[in-house]
Scaffold this motif. Structure first.
Motif, PDB file in Angstrom:
ATOM      1  N   CYS A 237      51.283  43.221  47.910  1.00 22.13           N
ATOM      2  CA  CYS A 237      52.384  44.069  47.423  1.00 22.13           C
ATOM      3  C   CYS A 237      52.683  43.862  46.000  1.00 22.13           C
ATOM      4  O   CYS A 237      52.818  43.039  45.463  1.00 22.13           O
ATOM      5  CB  CYS A 237      53.548  43.844  48.143  1.00 22.13           C
ATOM      6  SG  CYS A 237      55.227  44.705  47.213  1.00 22.13           S
ATOM      7  N   CYS A 240      56.470  42.252  45.367  1.00 17.25           N
ATOM      8  CA  CYS A 240      56.697  40.978  45.565  1.00 17.25           C
ATOM      9  C   CYS A 240      55.474  40.227  46.130  1.00 17.25           C
ATOM     10  O   CYS A 240      55.398  38.784  46.137  1.00 17.25           O
ATOM     11  CB  CYS A 240      57.642  41.073  46.985  1.00 17.25           C
ATOM     12  SG  CYS A 240      56.807  41.551  48.455  1.00 17.25           S
ATOM     13  N   CYS A 273      56.244  48.130  51.838  1.00 16.06           N
ATOM     14  CA  CYS A 273      55.773  46.631  52.022  1.00 16.06           C
ATOM     15  C   CYS A 273      56.072  45.957  53.383  1.00 16.06           C
ATOM     16  O   CYS A 273      57.404  46.364  53.607  1.00 16.06           O
ATOM     17  CB  CYS A 273      56.399  45.819  50.821  1.00 16.06           C
ATOM     18  SG  CYS A 273      56.344  43.996  50.935  1.00 16.06           S
ATOM     19  N   ASN A 276      59.039  42.910  52.505  1.00 21.16           N
ATOM     20  CA  ASN A 276      60.371  43.339  51.860  1.00 21.16           C
ATOM     21  C   ASN A 276      60.737  44.609  51.699  1.00 21.16           C
ATOM     22  O   ASN A 276      61.690  45.000  51.140  1.00 21.16           O
ATOM     23  CB  ASN A 276      60.624  42.779  50.498  1.00 21.16           C
ATOM     24  CG  ASN A 276      60.300  41.195  50.575  1.00 21.16           C
ATOM     25  OD1 ASN A 276      61.105  40.545  51.385  1.00 21.16           O
ATOM     26  ND2 ASN A 276      59.711  40.439  49.774  1.00 21.16           N
ATOM     27  N   CYS A 278      59.356  46.911  49.857  1.00 21.92           N
ATOM     28  CA  CYS A 278      59.241  47.421  48.612  1.00 21.92           C
ATOM     29  C   CYS A 278      58.360  48.820  48.589  1.00 21.92           C
ATOM     30  O   CYS A 278      57.496  48.997  49.594  1.00 21.92           O
ATOM     31  CB  CYS A 278      58.155  46.484  47.788  1.00 21.92           C
ATOM     32  SG  CYS A 278      58.672  44.766  47.927  1.00 21.92           S
TER      33      CYS A 278
HETATM   34 ZN   LIG Z   1      56.950  43.778  48.723  1.00 21.59          ZN
END
Ligand SMILES: [Zn+2]
Length: 644
Positions: A237, A240, A273, A276, A278
């Motif tokens: 990702c 992160c 993601c 998380n 994202c």
């Molecule tokens: Zn992420």
């Protein structure tokens, strides 16, 4: 001349004599492999993409004897295959076999891929012998399917013909588009087994297979993939750094997943993601894929297997927006969705819903001759669908437990508005006999659809005994396979006939649901009996099976806001085979097939057989100038029940 120059001459000579360092496949391809204008959007020197490198290098890695690639389109697979062949010719000459689904595919592959590659890749051009038109006795005679080069040979064959696999031995075997292979190469057996056998004598053999997949459970590439170490391409990702592979839609098993607004898929498609949440934008794809790596999910036992699909591709035709848009275009129709899942997602299509897969049925065809049944049957029926210019028909033999053998399916051309044509062309069908293990048998009952040219259907049918030929009509929404026949008015030459004719209403929804249930019954293991309702087919062409499975049930909103399930024709299909099978089934029901299962063999069939088969429903009044049903039904029933 001075010493220094002699030294440099000696050094140069030594350089020239030293064997070239062995390159990995991707190194070789980056340096020496050129893409030809015939088959590539981008012409010129090849550049290995991040996810291609490990696949390619596995193909020349001595620790790996087999490489299997479960893939979508647009990931460069054909070019990878070409590079394997080019690398072998240049770096590691040996004998090779390249298998395509058909002989024609093999010829096309040779002309469109191999010949241009050899022409445009200088290191290959000087090593492969000239093509010669005649496949004469000259050792160097190259043909379309056979290329000789310094130290080896490349044979290209079709998986549909056993001939190409005979009497040859090959160190490298390349299987392309395995899911397009027939079950057997001619009569020689499984083409994958045949091909692998060709390499048995080489301790350093190398097998490579790749395909877009087809049906879950019967996909060749799926089972090959499962037999290997199952590598997926993990990418970080960008926000992160969490490593995961890319999937199309969010799933339990993980994977960064795609999200888009269905109204504007092209503009809004992006990834999320898996750890998380994202947001990953399309412009971050290249960087992400460049930092990716293959990770296996099963132990390595000499087989490297890879799954790769279009979301990783750098092709301008495989942007996330493009993939999302193709999904929106495909999702409304089962057939197009299946193609999307197979070719764009590179995933097998899982059977679900109401339609059995025609390819599965096609694959289980049996070898008994058309026009016969390999097993004794209780009765033979024929279903007829009336078209403007022909009669479509199917003859079916029925055994105990409703097990059935399709005997013959076809079309008889003729003018179905003309009674003479009926008499000349369809009537002879009732005189035909069909071979069974214990002798010839004729059609016990024919059921003719009366939905088209209705009056002519009535006029033809009523010439026969009512236990031999019946007119049927499909009725939607009934909950019974077939109901008691109802009288209809018959006109002869425009005048109302004094005698009513009776037509059998068919619950087409029930009939189709029953048929599709039976079609989904699997082939039993060796020695096990067939499940009730199992259908056997001879070697019909694929069109028969496409028609047989031409409809699906879809939810439809009706008045009052209710949703009902309705049978609808799948786009682009015809459904005569489905209809004729349903009518043949109804004829069997009228003759008492359904009662047969429960009955003791010795029980006397005195009561009208058909009457027992039918669910009880108020019978409409019948004009009493015809023989009562019980007479003919009992007679015919005795006839065929006695034959058991
Ligand atoms: Zn992420």
């Amino acid at each position: 001349m001075n010493w220094a120059s002699i030294d440099s001459v000696l050094r140069e000579a030594a350089e020239a004599w030293r064997p070239p360092p062995k390159l990995s496949l991707s190194e070789w391809a980056d340096e020496h492999f050129y893409l030809s204008p015939e088959s590539s959007a981008q012409v010129g020197r090849w550049k290995t993409l991040p996810y291609q490198r490990e696949i390619m290098d596995s193909l020349a890695d001595p620790r790996i004897w087999a490489t299997y690639v479960h893939k979508s389109v647009r990931i460069g697979w054909t070019k990878i295959c070409n590079s394997v062949i080019g690398y072998t010719i240049d770096q590691d000459p040996c004998s090779m076999l390249a298998v395509q689904p058909t002989v024609d595919d093999a010829k096309g592959y040779s002309k469109e891929e191999i010949t241009p590659m050899i022409r445009d890749t200088p290191r290959l051009a000087k090593k492969v012998f000239e093509d010669s038109e005649e496949a004469g006795p000259r050792e160097s005679g190259n043909t379309i399917l056979h290329k000789r080069f310094d130290g080896g040979v490349l044979s290209m064959v079709g998986a549909n013909s056993g001939t190409g696999f005979r009497r040859i031995s090959r160190k490298r075997v390349l299987f392309d588009e395995t899911d397009g292979y027939p079950a057997s190469a001619g009569s020689d057996g499984d083409p994958i087994k045949l091909g692998m056998k060709r390499a048995d004598y080489f301790w350093d053999r190398k097998i490579c297979a790749g395909s877009t997949p087809k049906i879950k459970g019967s996909s060749r590439i799926e089972s090959l993939f499962e037999s290997g170490d199952r590598r997926r391409f993990y990418v970080p990702c960008p926000q992160c750094g969490h490593m995961d592979f890319l999937v199309f839609s969010k799933r339990e098993a993980g994977g960064h997943y795609m999200v888009f607004d269905t109204a504007r898929p092209r503009e809004t498609a992006h990834y999320v993601c898996s750890k998380n949440g994202c947001v990953i934008e399309h412009h971050q794809k290249r960087e992400m894929v460049e930092r990716g790596e293959w990770r296996a999910s099963a132990p390595f036992t000499g087989i490297a297997s890879f799954h790769i699909w279009a979301a990783y591709s750098f092709s301008p035709n495989a942007t996330w927006g493009q993939i999302a848009e193709e999904f929106i275009e495909a999702k409304g129709n089962r057939e197009t969705l299946k193609v999307f899942v197979n070719t764009v997602l590179g995933e097998t299509w899982a059977e679900s819903g109401d339609v059995p897969d025609w390819e599965r049925l096609y694959a289980r065809r049996e070898t008994y001759p058309i026009g016969t049944t390999p097993h004794d049957v209780e009765l033979i029926t024929c279903g007829v669908d009336v078209q403007q210019d022909r009669w479509e028909y199917e003859v079916v033999g029925w055994g105990r437990n409703k097990e059935s053998w399709s005997i013959e399916a076809g079309a008889i051309p003729g003018d179905t508005s003309n009674l003479d044509d009926w008499n000349k062309k369809l009537s002879p069908m009732l005189e035909r006999s069909f071979a069974t293990p214990s002798g010839k048998q004729m059609i016990d009952m024919m059921a003719v659809d009366s939905g088209y040219n209705t009056q002519t259907v009535y006029n033809w049918c009523r010439q026969f005994e009512r236990d031999h030929v019946v007119a049927v009509k499909g009725v939607a929404g009934r909950h019974m396979l077939v109901s008691a026949p109802s009288p209809v008015e018959v006109k002869t030459n425009g005048k109302r006939s004094s005698r009513a004719y009776r037509v059998w209403p068919v619950g087409v929804d029930v009939a189709k649901a029953e048929l599709y249930g039976w079609l989904r019954i699997g082939v039993p293991l060796d020695g096990e009996p067939y499940a009730p309702g199992f259908l056997h087919f001879p070697q019909y062409d694929d069109d028969y099976f496409k028609q047989m499975t031409a409809e699906h049930r879809v939810p439809v909103k009706i008045k009052g806001g209710f949703t009902v399930m309705e049978w609808q024709l799948i786009g682009g299909r015809e459904n005569h085979r489905l209809d004729t099978r349903v009518y043949a089934r109804v004829a069997a029901a009228i003759l008492g097939l359904d009662r047969l299962d429960a009955e003791e063999p010795e029980a006397p069939p005195v009561p009208p057989a058909y009457a027992q088969a039918l669910p009880v429903e108020p019978v409409e009044p019948v004009v009493q100038d015809e023989a009562p049903d019980s007479r003919f039904s009992a007679r015919r029933a005795r006839g065929w029940l006695r034959r058991r």
